[in-house]
Scaffold this motif. Structure first.
Motif, PDB file in Angstrom:
ATOM      1  N   PHE A 193      -1.806   2.957   9.722  1.00 14.51           N
ATOM      2  CA  PHE A 193      -1.583   3.369   8.334  1.00 14.51           C
ATOM      3  C   PHE A 193      -1.505   4.878   8.203  1.00 14.51           C
ATOM      4  O   PHE A 193      -0.747   5.420   7.403  1.00 14.51           O
ATOM      5  CB  PHE A 193      -2.687   2.833   7.413  1.00 14.51           C
ATOM      6  N   THR A 194      -2.295   5.564   9.035  1.00 13.53           N
ATOM      7  CA  THR A 194      -2.253   7.022   9.035  1.00 13.53           C
ATOM      8  C   THR A 194      -0.846   7.483   9.393  1.00 13.53           C
ATOM      9  O   THR A 194      -0.265   8.356   8.743  1.00 13.53           O
ATOM     10  CB  THR A 194      -3.236   7.568  10.097  1.00 13.53           C
ATOM     11  N   GLU A 207     -12.401  -0.690   3.788  1.00 13.55           N
ATOM     12  CA  GLU A 207     -11.800  -0.691   5.117  1.00 13.55           C
ATOM     13  C   GLU A 207     -12.771  -0.020   6.062  1.00 13.55           C
ATOM     14  O   GLU A 207     -13.035   1.172   5.936  1.00 13.55           O
ATOM     15  CB  GLU A 207     -10.494   0.105   5.101  1.00 13.55           C
ATOM     16  N   VAL A 245     -14.046   8.444   5.803  1.00 16.31           N
ATOM     17  CA  VAL A 245     -13.368   9.317   4.854  1.00 16.31           C
ATOM     18  C   VAL A 245     -14.067   9.241   3.512  1.00 16.31           C
ATOM     19  O   VAL A 245     -14.320  10.261   2.862  1.00 16.31           O
ATOM     20  CB  VAL A 245     -11.889   8.919   4.684  1.00 16.31           C
ATOM     21  N   LEU A 271       1.190   4.135  -2.817  1.00 17.32           N
ATOM     22  CA  LEU A 271       1.004   5.555  -2.498  1.00 17.32           C
ATOM     23  C   LEU A 271       2.176   6.387  -3.032  1.00 17.32           C
ATOM     24  O   LEU A 271       1.993   7.429  -3.659  1.00 17.32           O
ATOM     25  CB  LEU A 271       0.900   5.693  -0.974  1.00 17.32           C
ATOM     26  N   GLU A 299     -11.984   3.283   7.520  1.00 19.12           N
ATOM     27  CA  GLU A 299     -11.761   4.372   6.574  1.00 19.12           C
ATOM     28  C   GLU A 299     -13.054   4.786   5.889  1.00 19.12           C
ATOM     29  O   GLU A 299     -13.068   5.715   5.084  1.00 19.12           O
ATOM     30  CB  GLU A 299     -10.740   3.947   5.504  1.00 19.12           C
ATOM     31  N   GLY A 346     -11.379   2.693  -7.702  1.00 18.27           N
ATOM     32  CA  GLY A 346     -10.865   4.034  -7.407  1.00 18.27           C
ATOM     33  C   GLY A 346     -10.618   4.175  -5.921  1.00 18.27           C
ATOM     34  O   GLY A 346     -11.036   3.315  -5.148  1.00 18.27           O
ATOM     35  N   PRO A 347      -9.942   5.253  -5.530  1.00 17.95           N
ATOM     36  CA  PRO A 347      -9.609   5.418  -4.112  1.00 17.95           C
ATOM     37  C   PRO A 347     -10.839   5.368  -3.220  1.00 17.95           C
ATOM     38  O   PRO A 347     -10.811   4.792  -2.138  1.00 17.95           O
ATOM     39  CB  PRO A 347      -8.940   6.791  -4.038  1.00 17.95           C
ATOM     40  N   TYR A 355      -3.030  12.526  -3.659  1.00 20.60           N
ATOM     41  CA  TYR A 355      -2.443  11.304  -4.222  1.00 20.60           C
ATOM     42  C   TYR A 355      -1.351  11.572  -5.246  1.00 20.60           C
ATOM     43  O   TYR A 355      -0.508  10.737  -5.478  1.00 20.60           O
ATOM     44  CB  TYR A 355      -3.523  10.440  -4.871  1.00 20.60           C
ATOM     45  N   THR A 390       0.835  -1.209   0.000  1.00 15.93           N
ATOM     46  CA  THR A 390       0.000   0.000   0.000  1.00 15.93           C
ATOM     47  C   THR A 390       0.866   1.255   0.000  1.00 15.93           C
ATOM     48  O   THR A 390       0.596   2.210  -0.724  1.00 15.93           O
ATOM     49  CB  THR A 390      -0.923   0.013   1.237  1.00 15.93           C
ATOM     50  N   ARG A 432     -11.955   1.861  -2.766  1.00 17.28           N
ATOM     51  CA  ARG A 432     -11.032   1.110  -1.912  1.00 17.28           C
ATOM     52  C   ARG A 432     -11.205   1.510  -0.453  1.00 17.28           C
ATOM     53  O   ARG A 432     -11.117   0.696   0.439  1.00 17.28           O
ATOM     54  CB  ARG A 432      -9.588   1.351  -2.352  1.00 17.28           C
ATOM     55  N   LEU A 433     -11.463   2.788  -0.243  1.00 14.00           N
ATOM     56  CA  LEU A 433     -11.650   3.245   1.130  1.00 14.00           C
ATOM     57  C   LEU A 433     -12.876   2.607   1.765  1.00 14.00           C
ATOM     58  O   LEU A 433     -12.914   2.352   2.950  1.00 14.00           O
ATOM     59  CB  LEU A 433     -11.787   4.772   1.172  1.00 14.00           C
ATOM     60  N   LEU A 459      -8.128  15.213  -4.321  1.00 16.62           N
ATOM     61  CA  LEU A 459      -7.479  13.918  -4.528  1.00 16.62           C
ATOM     62  C   LEU A 459      -6.209  14.057  -5.367  1.00 16.62           C
ATOM     63  O   LEU A 459      -5.228  13.343  -5.141  1.00 16.62           O
ATOM     64  CB  LEU A 459      -8.450  12.927  -5.176  1.00 16.62           C
ATOM     65  N   LEU A 465     -15.810  12.234   1.536  1.00 21.32           N
ATOM     66  CA  LEU A 465     -15.398  12.663   0.192  1.00 21.32           C
ATOM     67  C   LEU A 465     -16.618  12.797  -0.706  1.00 21.32           C
ATOM     68  O   LEU A 465     -16.672  13.646  -1.589  1.00 21.32           O
ATOM     69  CB  LEU A 465     -14.414  11.646  -0.409  1.00 21.32           C
TER      70      LEU A 465
END
Lengths: 224, 184
Positions: B73-74, B121, B127, B36, B124, B113-114, B147, B32, B117-118, B143, B131
């Motif tokens: 992860f943060t 989790e 978030v 990133l 997450e 897409g992000p 990103y 991951t 994927r978010l 984004l 968004l």
């Protein structure tokens, strides 16, 4: 760069963490950080908010060389064999065979050379979550970190004990329960044994520690 | 198979210089973080260098991690993003352009897409939900900054919108995100 007003601080910190604050402005912002605790706090808050986006990135396996380089860089001696695998040990043992009679009189020669590294233990809760980590420092103190806040009534605290098979538990000190860390000084003259159990108990703050029969948590203690 | 140890537990063991925990942590987190970095710097070799540097810091600073600082992860994302943005400051990676947009898409396997994927989790999901309350163009601007490490200028060029508009989008979007994500 004016960072006096809270809203200005917040806006700058947000763009700093997002990455859109760039060039000279970014450098000036970073120069201000050491002297402005509330600016650092604003940055930490935005990191906590925005960097949750980090997992939203697609996974790409890194080239294997990265791990190999990391190992070489961080653990130059990582590839050293453990003592029982080392040629010198067995060579030594062969020589020792010749002097078996001598060895029989001095058995301590057979103890393995000590490996560098501290004794560690993790104390886990009922869900296997790590509550505390315990490490022995080189000067024979214990460094304990609390990883998850523990729900302790205000008039109680958590105590750490060392239990060896043939002796009553020995109290080592009070454990942090607020997510912090502390260093416990071992009782004078005490060397932690190679093996034993660590016990955690919860007791009233204003009463002398009483020998526990049953710990709240326990874990095996082992010198590495 | 033994259950995967949580990243927080692995970080705790790294703080005690447990090399095996570090290896597990690397195995779990590096894809991951590499993804990133790759997206930010668009150069495989540079991303690999930064990943290595990032994990050196993660190892050295593992004892500073506290759950109060957010998800592991943060925390790790903060470390590697800092390195990447620091590097981008010095090099205009767009001119190096090892990976153009098409090359990146291919490498990233054009997965979800992000935002999708978010969603996967649980922790997450907030978030992703936040968004979604942003309008499409301001969201894209945020984004792109996060990103791809784009400056306001570069976002304006990419989206073919005036610089002032882009700045306002980003500023307002961040404030809306703050309110949606809660304090702090």
């Amino acid at each position: 760069m004016n960072v006096q007003s809270p809203s200005r601080r917040d806006a700058l910190a947000a763009e700093y963490v997002l990455g859109s604050l760039r060039g000279a402005a970014r450098r000036r912002f970073e120069q201000l950080l050491p002297a402005h605790p509330n600016l650092r706090q604003a940055v930490a808050d935005w990191e906590r908010r925005l960097n949750r986006l980090a997992v939203g990135s697609p996974s790409v396996p890194p080239p294997p060389q990265v791990w190999a380089d990391l190992e070489t860089r961080l653990f130059p001696a990582a590839r050293r064999e453990p003592w029982w695998n080392r040629l010198e040990f067995w060579r030594g043992l062969a020589v020792a065979g010749v002097f078996a009679a001598v060895l029989a009189l001095t058995p301590h020669l057979m103890t393995p050379p000590s490996e560098p590294g501290a004794a560690i233990a993790t104390i886990r809760g009922s869900q296997q979550e790590v509550l505390w980590t315990v490490a022995k420092t080189e000067d024979n103190r214990l460094h304990v970190s609390n990883l998850r806040r523990i729900d302790v009534p205000p008039d109680q605290h958590c105590l750490l004990w060392l239990k060896t098979p043939d002796a009553p538990p020995v109290m080592l000190g009070v454990l942090p329960d607020d997510g912090g860390a502390s260093t416990l000084v071992l009782p004078a003259g005490m060397t932690p044994p190679a093996q034993g159990e660590l016990w955690v108990t919860m007791q009233p703050v204003d009463a002398p520690p009483s020998l526990p029969n049953q710990p709240l948590h326990k874990t095996r203690w082992q010198a590495l | 198979m033994a259950p995967q140890e949580s990243l927080a537990d692995l970080l705790a063991r790294c703080a005690l210089h447990d090399r095996r925990a570090f290896e597990d942590l690397y195995r779990q987190a590096s894809p991951t973080l590499y993804g990133l970095l790759l997206r930010l710097v668009r150069d495989r070799e540079l991303a690999a260098d930064l990943l290595q540097e990032g994990f050196v810091r993660i190892w050295q600073r593992a004892s500073e991690y506290r759950p109060g600082l957010g998800q592991p992860f943060t925390w790790m994302g903060t470390i590697v993003r800092h390195l990447a943005i620091d590097r981008l400051r010095r090099v205009d990676h767009r001119q190096r352009g090892e990976l153009d947009d098409a090359g990146w898409e291919q490498l990233a396997d054009a997965g979800p897409g992000p935002e999708e994927r978010l969603q996967t989790e649980h922790s997450e999901a907030t978030v992703a939900r936040c968004l979604e309350i942003l309008d499409p163009e301001p969201r894209q601007a945020v984004l792109l900054a996060y990103y791809e490490g784009l400056t306001h200028d570069a976002i304006a060029r990419r989206m073919d919108r005036p610089l002032g508009t882009v700045k306002a989008w980003v500023r307002r979007s961040l404030q809306r995100l703050k309110i949606c994500l809660g304090e702090p």
